[in-house]
Structure formats: structure tokens, C-alpha cells
Scaffold this active site. Structure first.
Site, PDB file in Angstrom:
ATOM      1  N   CYS A  70      26.470  19.623  16.329  1.00  0.00           N
ATOM      2  CA  CYS A  70      26.062  19.368  14.945  1.00  0.00           C
ATOM      3  C   CYS A  70      24.611  18.930  14.986  1.00  0.00           C
ATOM      4  O   CYS A  70      24.291  17.915  15.616  1.00  0.00           O
ATOM      5  CB  CYS A  70      26.945  18.285  14.326  1.00  0.00           C
ATOM      6  SG  CYS A  70      26.409  17.731  12.690  1.00  0.00           S
ATOM      7  N   CYS A 181      21.182  24.324  12.157  1.00  0.00           N
ATOM      8  CA  CYS A 181      22.503  23.833  11.763  1.00  0.00           C
ATOM      9  C   CYS A 181      23.493  24.782  12.403  1.00  0.00           C
ATOM     10  O   CYS A 181      23.331  26.010  12.301  1.00  0.00           O
ATOM     11  CB  CYS A 181      22.661  23.820  10.239  1.00  0.00           C
ATOM     12  SG  CYS A 181      24.338  23.426   9.691  1.00  0.00           S
TER      13      CYS A 181
END
Length: 255
Positions: A70, A181
């Protein structure tokens, strides 16, 4: 080797897919904090707290390495997690920067960083790239992609509208785009096609994918060899609906 992979939701599947393809590990525990996705709109203190709670989740599983799949957690909570852990914890930002160094030799190359609001606000990529001497770096918070991807909207008019909203105002074509991302590689082909079509390009931009980058990083840092474990054991866990998470994994990872 037994490892853990942590993400706010399904975005980490892009990293998991690269890990499975490389066949580096024999057992993988995946944890998605799907009840609290997205992380990218939350403040730094909340992201750190959620990340430490994820770290606590992995303790009974006795993993040997944790991958924070993440970007938002990597940007804002990685150091905090490392201070509270006895095992190695690897984020996705450093591997992506190393991939840039390997593939982009011209320091004046236009680089665009896409990420959540929290990742972009942290300036983690901007600072790391500037430390490596890259001078032409811009960034764009594209947080709306995350809920679309979480809802499996990977194509169609809604995604196209979202891309136009973000990309149409761009004045300079980026030769390199960092998918900052781990959700974004799931729409990488659509992003590439948009830039080729709307900027009338003969050559698409180079997309830096954190999943592929982290495989190279792990091989170098831990001397891991590819194609060792053809059929690793995988367990899926979630703070939300784990059955839904497993269904998404089967669809996207072809398990």
C-alpha cells in the site's frame, strides 16, 4: 519462506500477482483492511494506527517478512511499523525508485507520480526522486480511482470520465508514470491507452509498477531466486468481508 502482504483492500493484488508469477515464496498470508478502505483520504495519525493494527494481525501467523503493498501506508507508516517489528518490513516506494534508476537514465525525463491524496501530500515520491537527481517531477492525486477499482469498475464510461477529469488538464506529456497506488496497476492498460490516444503518441509512457519493482528489489536485497515455489499456499484475511475478498482474488488473480 512464509511472508505477509498487507494492503488497505484489493490493491495489493497487483503486488501479489507479481509475487506469484515470480514464485519466490512457499506461503503467503494476505490481509486486506477492506472495512476501512480507502486509506488515501485519511490523516497521517489514522493511517499509522491502522497500519500498526495490521502489524498486530500478522503476529500469530509467524511470518518472516512483511510486504506493505500500500503506497499510502508505505509513505506514512512504514518507519513506524518497522520500529514496532522484529521482522523485516518492506514498502513499495523504495523498490519503485530503484526501478526508476534502472530504467530512466536521463535526469530531465518528465515523470508523473499518480497516487492517493495522502501519498501525494506526503511528498514521499517527490523527495525520493529529487534525492536521486530527477529534476522534472510532477504529481497528481487521483484518489477517485481507488473506490472504482474496489467496486471492480476496470473499464467503461465511468472510468473514462474519471481519467478525463484527471488527465485532460495536463499540459506536458509525462514519459514516465509512477503508479503510486497498488490499485492503479489494475487499470494500467486503460491509463496507457488514454495517454497514447489523447496525446497522439507513437510510444506509450513507461509505467512503473510497484509489483514488478518489488520482485526485483526482493531478489537483490534477500538473494531470492525466481521459479522456486510453483504452488505457494495462500491465505486471505480481511477486516471486512473475507468471502468477497477471496472472490475478487479468484477473479483478478485467476486462482
Amino acid at each position: 519462506m512464509k511472508i505477509g502482504v498487507f494492503d488497505s483492500g484489493v490493491g495489493g493484488f497487483s503486488v501479489l500477482k507479481s509475487l506469484l508469477k515470480a514464485q519466490l515464496f512457499d506461503e503467503i498470508i494476505y490481509y486486506g483492511d477492506s472495512a476501512r478502505v480507502p486509506y488515501g483520504t485519511k490523516d497521517s495519525a489514522t493511517i499509522k494506527q491502522f497500519s500498526l493494527e495490521a502489524l498486530d494481525f500478522f503476529k500469530p501467523h509467524e511470518i518472516e517478512l512483511l510486504i506493505v503493498a500500500c503506497n499510502t501506508a508505505s509513505a506514512l507508516a512504514l518507519e513506524t511499523m518497522q520500529k514496532h517489528s522484529k521482522i523485516p518490513i518492506v514498502g513499495v516506494i523504495e523498490p519503485s525508485i530503484l526501478a526508476i534508476k534502472q530504467h530512466v537514465k536521463d535526469k530531465n525525463t518528465p515523470i508523473l507520480v499518480l497516487g492517493t491524496k495522502a501519498t501525494i501530500r506526503s511528498s514521499a515520491y517527490d523527495n525520493a526522486l529529487k534525492q536521486q537527481g530527477y529534476l522534472n517531477v510532477s504529481h497528481l492525486a487521483t484518489s477517485l480511482f481507488v473506490p472504482l477499482i474496489e467496486e471492480n469498475v476496470l473499464e467503461g464510461e465511468l472510468l473514462e470520465t474519471c481519467m478525463r477529469y484527471y488527465f485532460a488538464p495536463l499540459k506536458i506529456f509525462p514519459e514516465v508514470i509512477i503508479l503510486g497506488c497498488t490499485h492503479f496497476p489494475l487499470i494500467a492498460q486503460k491509463i496507457e491507452s488514454y495517454f497514447v490516444e489523447h496525446f497522439a503518441l507513437s510510444t506509450p509512457p513507461l509505467l512503473i509498477h510497484s509489483g514488478d519493482a518489488i520482485v526485483e528489489y526482493l531478489q537483490q536485497k534477500y538473494a531470492l531466486k525466481k521459479n522456486v515455489y510453483a504452488f505457494p499456499k495462500i491465505e486471505f484475511h480481511a477486516s471486512g468481508d473475507v468471502i468477497w475478498l477471496e472472490q475478487q482474488a479468484k477473479e483478478w488473480l485467476k486462482l
